[in-house]
Write a protein that holds these residues in place. Structure first.
Motif, PDB file in Angstrom:
ATOM      1  N   GLY A  15       7.667  -2.637  12.461  1.00 31.97           N
ATOM      2  CA  GLY A  15       6.447  -2.270  11.742  1.00 31.97           C
ATOM      3  C   GLY A  15       6.732  -1.447  10.510  1.00 31.97           C
ATOM      4  N   LEU A  16       7.754  -0.603  10.594  1.00 30.13           N
ATOM      5  CA  LEU A  16       8.127   0.235   9.462  1.00 30.13           C
ATOM      6  C   LEU A  16       8.769  -0.578   8.352  1.00 30.13           C
ATOM      7  N   ALA A  17       9.426  -1.671   8.703  1.00 30.94           N
ATOM      8  CA  ALA A  17      10.090  -2.496   7.699  1.00 30.94           C
ATOM      9  C   ALA A  17       9.157  -3.560   7.129  1.00 30.94           C
ATOM     10  N   LEU A  18       8.357  -4.203   7.973  1.00 28.93           N
ATOM     11  CA  LEU A  18       7.524  -5.309   7.507  1.00 28.93           C
ATOM     12  C   LEU A  18       6.314  -4.860   6.690  1.00 28.93           C
ATOM     13  N   MET A  52       0.170 -11.813   3.899  1.00 28.68           N
ATOM     14  CA  MET A  52       0.942 -10.572   3.907  1.00 28.68           C
ATOM     15  C   MET A  52       0.299  -9.502   4.785  1.00 28.68           C
ATOM     16  N   ALA A  53      -1.028  -9.469   4.853  1.00 26.76           N
ATOM     17  CA  ALA A  53      -1.694  -8.531   5.764  1.00 26.76           C
ATOM     18  C   ALA A  53      -1.390  -8.894   7.210  1.00 26.76           C
ATOM     19  N   LEU A  54      -1.362 -10.176   7.512  1.00 25.53           N
ATOM     20  CA  LEU A  54      -0.997 -10.603   8.862  1.00 25.53           C
ATOM     21  C   LEU A  54       0.462 -10.293   9.170  1.00 25.53           C
ATOM     22  N   THR A  55       1.325 -10.390   8.168  1.00 28.78           N
ATOM     23  CA  THR A  55       2.726 -10.039   8.364  1.00 28.78           C
ATOM     24  C   THR A  55       2.882  -8.554   8.692  1.00 28.78           C
ATOM     25  N   GLY A  95       2.584   0.087   9.789  1.00 26.71           N
ATOM     26  CA  GLY A  95       2.200  -1.322   9.667  1.00 26.71           C
ATOM     27  C   GLY A  95       0.704  -1.498   9.501  1.00 26.71           C
ATOM     28  N   VAL A  96      -0.070  -0.735  10.265  1.00 29.19           N
ATOM     29  CA  VAL A  96      -1.535  -0.806  10.159  1.00 29.19           C
ATOM     30  C   VAL A  96      -1.994  -0.278   8.800  1.00 29.19           C
TER      31      VAL A  96
END
Length: 117
Positions: A15-18, A52-55, A95-96
């Motif tokens: 989550g921190l990377a994506l 990209m939001a879904l990613t 991520g959120v």
């Protein structure tokens, strides 16, 4: 730390990377598409922003799944798992947050004409 949980550590960081990577791709993609969107009407910015939001959201979902999977193992490990849980929760929040930022940029792109940029 046992060898099985050692292979799962990168899931905490997903989550921190994506999140920031998806935001960077979205931002640069929207700026790159702007001249073409001004010339003719296209829905490429909408599709790119939603993807990209879904990613970013999927990265935080994977981090959340990594937390839930290792809750029982935290109590059985001798070294504990608090630092990994902190990093995983930070990854979920990041991520959120980036998914919301991407959706915010999507609403701005929908309200403002691409020819004005």
């Amino acid at each position: 730390m046992n060898p099985v949980s050692a292979r799962k550590i990168p899931l905490y960081w997903l989550g921190l990377a994506l999140g920031p990577a998806a935001w960077a791709i979205n931002l640069q993609g929207i700026y790159a598409i702007t001249p073409y969107a001004c010339a003719r009407s296209t829905s490429t910015t909408i599709v790119l922003s939603i993807a990209m939001a879904l990613t970013a959201a999927s990265g935080s979902w994977v981090s959340l799944r990594a937390i839930r999977r290792d809750i029982a193992a935290e109590w059985t490990e001798t070294r504990g798992g608090r630092a990994r849980n902190f990093m995983a929760w930070l990854s979920v929040g990041c991520g959120v947050l980036f998914a919301l930022v991407i959706l915010n940029q999507l609403t701005a792109a929908l309200m403002i004409s691409p020819c004005l940029r």
